[in-house]
Design a protein around this motif. Sequence first.
Motif, PDB file in Angstrom:
ATOM      1  N   PRO A   7      -7.600   1.065  -6.441  1.00 56.02           N
ATOM      2  CA  PRO A   7      -8.028   2.017  -7.476  1.00 56.02           C
ATOM      3  C   PRO A   7      -6.906   2.604  -8.330  1.00 56.02           C
ATOM      4  CG  PRO A   7      -8.163   3.020  -5.307  1.00 56.02           C
ATOM      5  CD  PRO A   7      -7.849   1.572  -5.090  1.00 56.02           C
ATOM      6  N   ASN A   8      -5.675   2.592  -7.838  1.00 55.86           N
ATOM      7  CA  ASN A   8      -4.562   3.155  -8.607  1.00 55.86           C
ATOM      8  C   ASN A   8      -3.846   2.127  -9.481  1.00 55.86           C
ATOM      9  OD1 ASN A   8      -5.032   5.696  -7.571  1.00 55.86           O
ATOM     10  ND2 ASN A   8      -3.624   5.411  -5.865  1.00 55.86           N
ATOM     11  N   VAL A   9      -4.323   0.889  -9.459  1.00 58.22           N
ATOM     12  CA  VAL A   9      -3.708  -0.177 -10.258  1.00 58.22           C
ATOM     13  C   VAL A   9      -4.483  -0.344 -11.552  1.00 58.22           C
ATOM     14  CG1 VAL A   9      -3.178  -2.639 -10.365  1.00 58.22           C
ATOM     15  CG2 VAL A   9      -2.767  -1.358  -8.255  1.00 58.22           C
ATOM     16  N   LYS A  10      -3.794  -0.114 -12.660  1.00 61.14           N
ATOM     17  CA  LYS A  10      -4.403  -0.278 -13.987  1.00 61.14           C
ATOM     18  C   LYS A  10      -4.404  -1.751 -14.397  1.00 61.14           C
ATOM     19  CE  LYS A  10      -4.084   1.767 -18.589  1.00 61.14           C
ATOM     20  NZ  LYS A  10      -3.348   2.768 -19.381  1.00 61.14           N
ATOM     21  N   SER A  11      -3.263  -2.408 -14.210  1.00 54.71           N
ATOM     22  CA  SER A  11      -3.139  -3.828 -14.537  1.00 54.71           C
ATOM     23  C   SER A  11      -1.925  -4.398 -13.803  1.00 54.71           C
ATOM     24  CB  SER A  11      -2.980  -4.027 -16.052  1.00 54.71           C
ATOM     25  OG  SER A  11      -1.754  -3.474 -16.490  1.00 54.71           O
ATOM     26  N   PHE A  12      -1.839  -5.717 -13.784  1.00 54.53           N
ATOM     27  CA  PHE A  12      -0.668  -6.378 -13.204  1.00 54.53           C
ATOM     28  C   PHE A  12      -0.511  -7.752 -13.828  1.00 54.53           C
ATOM     29  CE2 PHE A  12      -4.180  -7.552 -10.497  1.00 54.53           C
ATOM     30  CZ  PHE A  12      -3.951  -8.873 -10.189  1.00 54.53           C
ATOM     31  N   ARG A  13       0.719  -8.252 -13.761  1.00 54.78           N
ATOM     32  CA  ARG A  13       1.049  -9.555 -14.326  1.00 54.78           C
ATOM     33  C   ARG A  13       2.274 -10.089 -13.617  1.00 54.78           C
ATOM     34  NH1 ARG A  13       5.645  -8.914 -17.240  1.00 54.78           N
ATOM     35  NH2 ARG A  13       6.080  -6.819 -18.033  1.00 54.78           N
ATOM     36  N   LEU A  14       2.492 -11.387 -13.740  1.00 52.08           N
ATOM     37  CA  LEU A  14       3.733 -11.965 -13.234  1.00 52.08           C
ATOM     38  C   LEU A  14       4.873 -11.565 -14.153  1.00 52.08           C
ATOM     39  CD1 LEU A  14       2.588 -15.539 -12.174  1.00 52.08           C
ATOM     40  CD2 LEU A  14       3.068 -13.576 -10.705  1.00 52.08           C
ATOM     41  N   GLY A  15       6.052 -11.500 -13.610  1.00 51.06           N
ATOM     42  CA  GLY A  15       7.215 -11.128 -14.405  1.00 51.06           C
ATOM     43  C   GLY A  15       7.577 -12.188 -15.423  1.00 51.06           C
ATOM     44  N   SER A  16       8.202 -11.741 -16.485  1.00 52.24           N
ATOM     45  CA  SER A  16       8.752 -12.681 -17.466  1.00 52.24           C
ATOM     46  C   SER A  16      10.013 -13.304 -16.868  1.00 52.24           C
ATOM     47  CB  SER A  16       9.077 -11.953 -18.770  1.00 52.24           C
ATOM     48  OG  SER A  16      10.123 -11.021 -18.551  1.00 52.24           O
ATOM     49  N   TRP A  17      10.575 -14.246 -17.560  1.00 53.39           N
ATOM     50  CA  TRP A  17      11.792 -14.911 -17.074  1.00 53.39           C
ATOM     51  C   TRP A  17      12.876 -13.887 -16.776  1.00 53.39           C
ATOM     52  CZ3 TRP A  17      16.845 -15.380 -18.729  1.00 53.39           C
ATOM     53  CH2 TRP A  17      17.603 -16.346 -18.078  1.00 53.39           C
ATOM     54  N   GLU A  18      13.050 -12.900 -17.657  1.00 49.82           N
ATOM     55  CA  GLU A  18      14.096 -11.886 -17.500  1.00 49.82           C
ATOM     56  C   GLU A  18      13.814 -10.931 -16.331  1.00 49.82           C
ATOM     57  OE1 GLU A  18      12.299 -12.079 -20.432  1.00 49.82           O
ATOM     58  OE2 GLU A  18      13.687 -13.357 -21.545  1.00 49.82           O
ATOM     59  N   ILE A  73       4.597  -7.426 -11.834  1.00 48.93           N
ATOM     60  CA  ILE A  73       4.757  -6.148 -12.503  1.00 48.93           C
ATOM     61  C   ILE A  73       3.409  -5.436 -12.467  1.00 48.93           C
ATOM     62  CG2 ILE A  73       5.470  -4.987 -14.642  1.00 48.93           C
ATOM     63  CD1 ILE A  73       7.645  -6.821 -13.343  1.00 48.93           C
ATOM     64  N   VAL A  74       3.405  -4.204 -11.968  1.00 46.04           N
ATOM     65  CA  VAL A  74       2.160  -3.453 -11.778  1.00 46.04           C
ATOM     66  C   VAL A  74       2.208  -2.178 -12.614  1.00 46.04           C
ATOM     67  CG1 VAL A  74       0.645  -2.334 -10.103  1.00 46.04           C
ATOM     68  CG2 VAL A  74       2.008  -4.322  -9.415  1.00 46.04           C
ATOM     69  N   GLU A  75       1.153  -1.966 -13.401  1.00 49.17           N
ATOM     70  CA  GLU A  75       1.000  -0.717 -14.160  1.00 49.17           C
ATOM     71  C   GLU A  75       0.004   0.148 -13.392  1.00 49.17           C
ATOM     72  OE1 GLU A  75      -0.252   0.861 -18.599  1.00 49.17           O
ATOM     73  OE2 GLU A  75      -0.256  -1.289 -18.185  1.00 49.17           O
ATOM     74  N   LEU A  76       0.408   1.394 -13.113  1.00 50.54           N
ATOM     75  CA  LEU A  76      -0.422   2.296 -12.328  1.00 50.54           C
ATOM     76  C   LEU A  76      -1.220   3.243 -13.202  1.00 50.54           C
ATOM     77  CD1 LEU A  76       2.181   3.216  -9.553  1.00 50.54           C
ATOM     78  CD2 LEU A  76       0.377   1.504  -9.441  1.00 50.54           C
ATOM     79  N   ASN A  77      -2.351   3.720 -12.687  1.00 48.14           N
ATOM     80  CA  ASN A  77      -3.213   4.705 -13.369  1.00 48.14           C
ATOM     81  C   ASN A  77      -2.670   6.104 -13.150  1.00 48.14           C
ATOM     82  OD1 ASN A  77      -5.309   3.021 -14.386  1.00 48.14           O
ATOM     83  ND2 ASN A  77      -6.130   2.850 -12.334  1.00 48.14           N
ATOM     84  N   VAL A  78      -1.689   6.502 -13.892  1.00 56.44           N
ATOM     85  CA  VAL A  78      -1.104   7.842 -13.705  1.00 56.44           C
ATOM     86  C   VAL A  78      -1.159   8.658 -14.998  1.00 56.44           C
ATOM     87  CG1 VAL A  78       0.396   7.313 -11.753  1.00 56.44           C
ATOM     88  CG2 VAL A  78       1.210   6.911 -14.068  1.00 56.44           C
ATOM     89  N   ASP A  79      -2.290   8.680 -15.631  1.00 54.25           N
ATOM     90  CA  ASP A  79      -2.415   9.409 -16.904  1.00 54.25           C
ATOM     91  C   ASP A  79      -2.608  10.857 -16.716  1.00 54.25           C
ATOM     92  OD1 ASP A  79      -2.111   7.097 -18.378  1.00 54.25           O
ATOM     93  OD2 ASP A  79      -4.221   6.629 -18.233  1.00 54.25           O
ATOM     94  N   VAL A 117       0.840  -1.200   0.000  1.00 52.72           N
ATOM     95  CA  VAL A 117       0.000   0.000   0.000  1.00 52.72           C
ATOM     96  C   VAL A 117       0.874   1.248   0.000  1.00 52.72           C
ATOM     97  CG1 VAL A 117      -1.592   1.387   1.408  1.00 52.72           C
ATOM     98  CG2 VAL A 117      -2.012  -1.043   1.088  1.00 52.72           C
ATOM     99  N   LYS A 118       1.848   1.293   0.886  1.00 52.85           N
ATOM    100  CA  LYS A 118       2.755   2.448   0.964  1.00 52.85           C
ATOM    101  C   LYS A 118       3.536   2.611  -0.334  1.00 52.85           C
ATOM    102  CE  LYS A 118       3.339   2.231   5.938  1.00 52.85           C
ATOM    103  NZ  LYS A 118       4.257   1.957   7.041  1.00 52.85           N
ATOM    104  N   PHE A 119       4.010   1.487  -0.890  1.00 54.34           N
ATOM    105  CA  PHE A 119       4.797   1.521  -2.121  1.00 54.34           C
ATOM    106  C   PHE A 119       3.964   2.041  -3.287  1.00 54.34           C
ATOM    107  CE2 PHE A 119       6.978  -1.172  -5.551  1.00 54.34           C
ATOM    108  CZ  PHE A 119       7.941  -0.207  -5.796  1.00 54.34           C
ATOM    109  N   ILE A 120       2.739   1.559  -3.427  1.00 57.82           N
ATOM    110  CA  ILE A 120       1.866   2.009  -4.516  1.00 57.82           C
ATOM    111  C   ILE A 120       1.536   3.490  -4.347  1.00 57.82           C
ATOM    112  CG2 ILE A 120      -0.462   1.837  -5.486  1.00 57.82           C
ATOM    113  CD1 ILE A 120      -0.282  -1.188  -5.066  1.00 57.82           C
ATOM    114  N   ASP A 121       1.171   3.900  -3.139  1.00 54.02           N
ATOM    115  CA  ASP A 121       0.813   5.305  -2.904  1.00 54.02           C
ATOM    116  C   ASP A 121       1.983   6.239  -3.202  1.00 54.02           C
ATOM    117  OD1 ASP A 121      -1.704   4.464  -2.174  1.00 54.02           O
ATOM    118  OD2 ASP A 121      -1.386   4.741  -0.013  1.00 54.02           O
TER     119      ASP A 121
END
Length: 73
Positions: free
Chosen positions: A48-59, A67-73, A11-15
Amino acid sequence: MRADQAISAVVKFIDTSFLYGLKKIEIIHGKGTGKLKQEIAEFLKRHPNVKSFRLGSWEEGGDGVTIVELNVD
């Protein structure tokens, strides 16, 4: 780290990341039993601030990172 402790840190990290205008962040939760990964995913679905998320690729760290994409448009 227990799930409740991890969620509090996430929560703190996302905010903070949102306030700084970051578009993408990585949450390293490790592989372990998968319980922490599952709890974090359930939390991210509702944030509410998370647009999407997925597990990381091998790399990126594979199943040990989300991996989290945030709603910061």
